[in-house]
Design a protein around this motif. Sequence first.
Motif, PDB file in Angstrom:
ATOM      1  N   TYR A 140       1.384 -59.420  78.219  1.00 31.12           N
ATOM      2  CA  TYR A 140       1.900 -60.307  79.262  1.00 31.12           C
ATOM      3  C   TYR A 140       3.417 -60.193  79.270  1.00 31.12           C
ATOM      4  CZ  TYR A 140      -2.740 -62.471  78.871  1.00 31.12           C
ATOM      5  OH  TYR A 140      -4.092 -62.699  78.832  1.00 31.12           O
ATOM      6  N   ARG A 141       3.965 -59.741  80.399  1.00 30.11           N
ATOM      7  CA  ARG A 141       5.423 -59.607  80.511  1.00 30.11           C
ATOM      8  C   ARG A 141       5.869 -59.944  81.930  1.00 30.11           C
ATOM      9  NH1 ARG A 141       7.902 -55.945  76.200  1.00 30.11           N
ATOM     10  NH2 ARG A 141       9.704 -55.808  77.589  1.00 30.11           N
ATOM     11  N   ASP A 142       6.653 -61.007  82.041  1.00 27.66           N
ATOM     12  CA  ASP A 142       7.332 -61.338  83.290  1.00 27.66           C
ATOM     13  C   ASP A 142       6.394 -61.387  84.494  1.00 27.66           C
ATOM     14  OD1 ASP A 142       9.681 -61.320  81.755  1.00 27.66           O
ATOM     15  OD2 ASP A 142       9.923 -59.159  82.075  1.00 27.66           O
ATOM     16  N   GLY A 143       5.305 -62.159  84.351  1.00 26.39           N
ATOM     17  CA  GLY A 143       4.403 -62.384  85.476  1.00 26.39           C
ATOM     18  C   GLY A 143       3.403 -61.277  85.730  1.00 26.39           C
ATOM     19  N   GLN A 144       3.316 -60.321  84.820  1.00 24.52           N
ATOM     20  CA  GLN A 144       2.375 -59.211  84.974  1.00 24.52           C
ATOM     21  C   GLN A 144       1.636 -58.980  83.663  1.00 24.52           C
ATOM     22  OE1 GLN A 144       3.252 -55.623  87.553  1.00 24.52           O
ATOM     23  NE2 GLN A 144       3.428 -54.642  85.543  1.00 24.52           N
ATOM     24  N   VAL A 145       0.347 -58.690  83.760  1.00 26.47           N
ATOM     25  CA  VAL A 145      -0.439 -58.412  82.569  1.00 26.47           C
ATOM     26  C   VAL A 145      -1.139 -57.070  82.721  1.00 26.47           C
ATOM     27  CG1 VAL A 145      -2.434 -59.707  83.484  1.00 26.47           C
ATOM     28  CG2 VAL A 145      -2.283 -59.233  81.033  1.00 26.47           C
ATOM     29  N   ARG A 146      -1.081 -56.274  81.675  1.00 31.20           N
ATOM     30  CA  ARG A 146      -1.832 -55.019  81.624  1.00 31.20           C
ATOM     31  C   ARG A 146      -2.884 -55.156  80.542  1.00 31.20           C
ATOM     32  NH1 ARG A 146       0.285 -48.743  80.513  1.00 31.20           N
ATOM     33  NH2 ARG A 146      -1.739 -47.762  80.970  1.00 31.20           N
ATOM     34  N   ARG A 147      -4.153 -54.945  80.917  1.00 26.11           N
ATOM     35  CA  ARG A 147      -5.279 -55.072  79.994  1.00 26.11           C
ATOM     36  C   ARG A 147      -5.956 -53.715  79.820  1.00 26.11           C
ATOM     37  NH1 ARG A 147      -6.666 -60.630  80.024  1.00 26.11           N
ATOM     38  NH2 ARG A 147      -5.895 -61.743  81.867  1.00 26.11           N
ATOM     39  N   ALA A 148      -6.338 -53.441  78.572  1.00 27.79           N
ATOM     40  CA  ALA A 148      -7.088 -52.221  78.286  1.00 27.79           C
ATOM     41  C   ALA A 148      -8.230 -52.556  77.338  1.00 27.79           C
ATOM     42  CB  ALA A 148      -6.180 -51.162  77.667  1.00 27.79           C
ATOM     43  N   VAL A 149      -9.370 -51.905  77.557  1.00 25.90           N
ATOM     44  CA  VAL A 149     -10.560 -52.121  76.730  1.00 25.90           C
ATOM     45  C   VAL A 149     -10.975 -50.788  76.118  1.00 25.90           C
ATOM     46  CG1 VAL A 149     -12.967 -52.864  76.679  1.00 25.90           C
ATOM     47  CG2 VAL A 149     -11.322 -54.058  78.152  1.00 25.90           C
ATOM     48  N   PHE A 150     -11.255 -50.813  74.822  1.00 31.30           N
ATOM     49  CA  PHE A 150     -11.696 -49.617  74.098  1.00 31.30           C
ATOM     50  C   PHE A 150     -13.021 -49.909  73.410  1.00 31.30           C
ATOM     51  CE2 PHE A 150      -7.141 -49.360  74.422  1.00 31.30           C
ATOM     52  CZ  PHE A 150      -6.820 -48.013  74.469  1.00 31.30           C
ATOM     53  N   GLU A 151     -13.795 -48.870  73.174  1.00 34.34           N
ATOM     54  CA  GLU A 151     -14.990 -48.944  72.337  1.00 34.34           C
ATOM     55  C   GLU A 151     -14.924 -47.834  71.309  1.00 34.34           C
ATOM     56  OE1 GLU A 151     -18.504 -48.920  74.727  1.00 34.34           O
ATOM     57  OE2 GLU A 151     -18.080 -50.888  75.638  1.00 34.34           O
ATOM     58  N   ARG A 152     -14.839 -48.222  70.039  1.00 31.69           N
ATOM     59  CA  ARG A 152     -14.713 -47.262  68.933  1.00 31.69           C
ATOM     60  C   ARG A 152     -13.579 -46.270  69.189  1.00 31.69           C
ATOM     61  NH1 ARG A 152     -20.088 -48.598  69.473  1.00 31.69           N
ATOM     62  NH2 ARG A 152     -21.028 -49.418  67.546  1.00 31.69           N
ATOM     63  N   GLY A 153     -12.466 -46.810  69.707  1.00 29.78           N
ATOM     64  CA  GLY A 153     -11.268 -46.011  69.915  1.00 29.78           C
ATOM     65  C   GLY A 153     -11.192 -45.274  71.236  1.00 29.78           C
ATOM     66  N   GLN A 154     -12.252 -45.325  72.042  1.00 33.94           N
ATOM     67  CA  GLN A 154     -12.275 -44.609  73.315  1.00 33.94           C
ATOM     68  C   GLN A 154     -11.988 -45.570  74.465  1.00 33.94           C
ATOM     69  OE1 GLN A 154     -12.563 -41.200  73.188  1.00 33.94           O
ATOM     70  NE2 GLN A 154     -12.549 -41.648  70.971  1.00 33.94           N
ATOM     71  N   LEU A 155     -11.024 -45.218  75.303  1.00 38.12           N
ATOM     72  CA  LEU A 155     -10.609 -46.080  76.407  1.00 38.12           C
ATOM     73  C   LEU A 155     -11.735 -46.234  77.427  1.00 38.12           C
ATOM     74  CD1 LEU A 155      -8.279 -47.645  77.748  1.00 38.12           C
ATOM     75  CD2 LEU A 155      -7.641 -45.505  78.908  1.00 38.12           C
ATOM     76  N   GLN A 156     -12.025 -47.481  77.799  1.00 42.96           N
ATOM     77  CA  GLN A 156     -13.077 -47.776  78.771  1.00 42.96           C
ATOM     78  C   GLN A 156     -12.506 -48.289  80.091  1.00 42.96           C
ATOM     79  OE1 GLN A 156     -16.416 -47.121  77.859  1.00 42.96           O
ATOM     80  NE2 GLN A 156     -15.324 -46.262  76.084  1.00 42.96           N
ATOM     81  N   SER A 157     -11.446 -49.073  80.037  1.00 43.83           N
ATOM     82  CA  SER A 157     -10.845 -49.577  81.278  1.00 43.83           C
ATOM     83  C   SER A 157      -9.378 -49.889  81.048  1.00 43.83           C
ATOM     84  CB  SER A 157     -11.584 -50.831  81.759  1.00 43.83           C
ATOM     85  OG  SER A 157     -11.407 -51.906  80.857  1.00 43.83           O
ATOM     86  N   ASP A 158      -8.605 -49.872  82.141  1.00 45.04           N
ATOM     87  CA  ASP A 158      -7.167 -50.109  82.084  1.00 45.04           C
ATOM     88  C   ASP A 158      -6.749 -50.714  83.422  1.00 45.04           C
ATOM     89  OD1 ASP A 158      -4.450 -50.105  81.754  1.00 45.04           O
ATOM     90  OD2 ASP A 158      -4.222 -47.925  81.737  1.00 45.04           O
ATOM     91  N   VAL A 159      -6.384 -52.011  83.411  1.00 43.14           N
ATOM     92  CA  VAL A 159      -6.093 -52.728  84.652  1.00 43.14           C
ATOM     93  C   VAL A 159      -4.769 -53.467  84.514  1.00 43.14           C
ATOM     94  CG1 VAL A 159      -6.865 -54.530  86.239  1.00 43.14           C
ATOM     95  CG2 VAL A 159      -8.546 -53.037  85.137  1.00 43.14           C
ATOM     96  N   THR A 160      -3.965 -53.435  85.577  1.00 46.02           N
ATOM     97  CA  THR A 160      -2.714 -54.202  85.633  1.00 46.02           C
ATOM     98  C   THR A 160      -2.773 -55.150  86.821  1.00 46.02           C
ATOM     99  OG1 THR A 160      -1.468 -52.361  84.662  1.00 46.02           O
ATOM    100  CG2 THR A 160      -0.207 -54.064  85.807  1.00 46.02           C
ATOM    101  N   GLU A 161      -2.379 -56.422  86.597  1.00 42.18           N
ATOM    102  CA  GLU A 161      -2.429 -57.418  87.669  1.00 42.18           C
ATOM    103  C   GLU A 161      -1.397 -58.506  87.408  1.00 42.18           C
ATOM    104  OE1 GLU A 161      -6.465 -58.666  87.476  1.00 42.18           O
ATOM    105  OE2 GLU A 161      -6.277 -59.576  85.500  1.00 42.18           O
ATOM    106  N   LYS A 162      -1.240 -59.395  88.377  1.00 41.06           N
ATOM    107  CA  LYS A 162      -0.295 -60.494  88.239  1.00 41.06           C
ATOM    108  C   LYS A 162      -0.892 -61.601  87.374  1.00 41.06           C
ATOM    109  CE  LYS A 162       2.125 -59.729  92.621  1.00 41.06           C
ATOM    110  NZ  LYS A 162       2.509 -60.322  93.930  1.00 41.06           N
TER     111      LYS A 162
END
Length: 648
Positions: A140-162
């Motif tokens: 969370y930085r200055d009104g924006q959040v970037r979220r990432a989800v991994f399973e056993r180290g492998q990236l599953q999703s990556d989303v940025t939103e307000k």
Amino acid sequence: MSEDINTNEQTIRYEDDNIRHLSDMEHVRTRPGMYIGRLGDGSLAEDGIYVLLKEVIDNSIDEFKMNAGDRIEINIDDQLRVSVRDYGRGIPQGKLIEAVSMLNTGGKYDSKAFKKSVGLNGVGIKAVNALSSRFEVASYRDGQVRRAVFERGQLQSDVTEKTDDENGTYIFFEPDNTLFINYQFHNDFVENMLRNYTYLNTGLAIMYNGRRILSRHGLEDLLKDRMTNDPLYPIIHLKGEDIEIAFTHANQYGEEYYSFVNGQHTTQGGTHQSAFKEHIAKTIKEFFGKYEYGDIRTGLVAAIAINVEEPMFESQTKIKLGSLTMSPNDGVSINKYVGDFVKQEVDNYLHIHTDVAEVIEQKVKESERERKAMAGVTKIARERAKKANLHNRKLRDCRIHFSDAKNDRKEESCIFITEGDSASGSITKSRDVNTQAVFSLRGKPLNSFGLTKKVVYENEEFNLLQAALDIEESLDTLRYNKVIVATDADVDGMHIRLLIITFFLQFFPELVKKGHVYVLQTPLFRVRNRRTKIKNKKVVAEADAKTEGKKTDFITRYCYSEEERINAIQQLGPDPEITRFKGLGEISPEEFAGFIGPDIRLEQVTLHKNDQVQKLLEYYMGKNTMERQNFIIDNLVIEEDRPEDVYE
């Protein structure tokens, strides 16, 4: 390019395609021991799941140290899933994925954004990611959040939103249960870890499952919470730039130290702890102009915390400091830095507080008198122990010891304290001779409560046990990481267990407080049935898998409790054969190998902050016979034998 590797069975081809390159996450999962020390199931404080938790919290603590966020929220759901939210600056979003998934990537290498941090190697949070079945990170930085989800180290999703949420970082992880078999977090271990963080970071509030943990007096609070005997004088608490110490004396044997570097609990000490031990004794000796270091340190309970730039630890788990200087740039040695502070501040304190100085001198004189009173006995006992060590019939030693500084397996070293030849014989025949030693008692040891340390030297068994552990001077030379009491699961075995633990608490309390003493759990029952009688294919398949395809006439379950026995009967019925083990000597070496192997069950002997050692020992091991008798009578439960309690 190829070579042939010759084995007893056949020659195996060694070709180019045998050479593999592992990705960062694959390497962590393939060699987790390099990153977190051990896996485990959470039943021991050093198990890997607590290292994962610590790696996440360390990053939040580093934010607090940089004056970014004064609270951390930690939740553990069902003792399985962890979430940590801090209110620091938040991981820079442009490099979020790299920061949590690429080894040797981080913001702490140049010490500009982070000074005197614990996590400088760019490894910790990546290990958490790789070893979790699910891992989530949100910055969370200055009104924006970037979220990432991994399973056993492998990236599953990556989303940025307000977002309207405060700045900071959120981490969720669920340890991979295919690696951490049947794991669960234990509140005692978690709370102990979190309290250590608050002692070292006064003003930091940690919310753990909705409950607030806070320290207002730092190391002084730590000693008040950890001491199990009353202090002889008010705790002396002194602070300087990058150093904080607290100490007092208590009516107990041995020395007790708690040391920290940049907020990291260095359970095995290191250069800072050694420097403190040396200079606290030297300063007090110079103040009085006499006395020996050993007499000064007897009964000392102390804590030291220092902040070091780019600290060097002896392993990734950071439990022993190896750094020699406070900073790689200024060249000031840790020994000199600690020594100068202790010399000036402690000497000034004693000159101002003469009443405290008088109490310290009285304690030192008592230690000196006791040492001199048993000097002759000590000399004879040491000579006897030295001769016995050449051929100690009570000790079947192992090859690797905890005091072996450079051995990677030193933390596996343990010693089983058994009673009688039959029990020690079974363990000796089935043990791992590299890491497992056996010390055999002749029978019930002496009840040492209320006796002076002279008995340690006069009693042959106690003296030989002390010599085997090599703890006469301090725990610095302890030869075994785990001291395991292995007695029968009956009344006599329980009594022997209490006598041994009493000995440790009376004369070597730090051995217990530092978490080195355990009790071996052995099965109470063996439940087995013929394979032809068992209808459940899953049970049969599991049994076949455990015996690696070697079919046996029986499928066997070893049960450590009544509940496990009932479950085994339900699985293996009808009419299973049930054996009640009455003693360790009844268990064959072949069976015992399974009980002290990788699946060993140990119960750690622990002391809580409300436990008063002398009061506990006086009640259970002292002479208040009627008080104990009344307690037993008031709480006596008589159970009649049930038909199903008749064993073959």
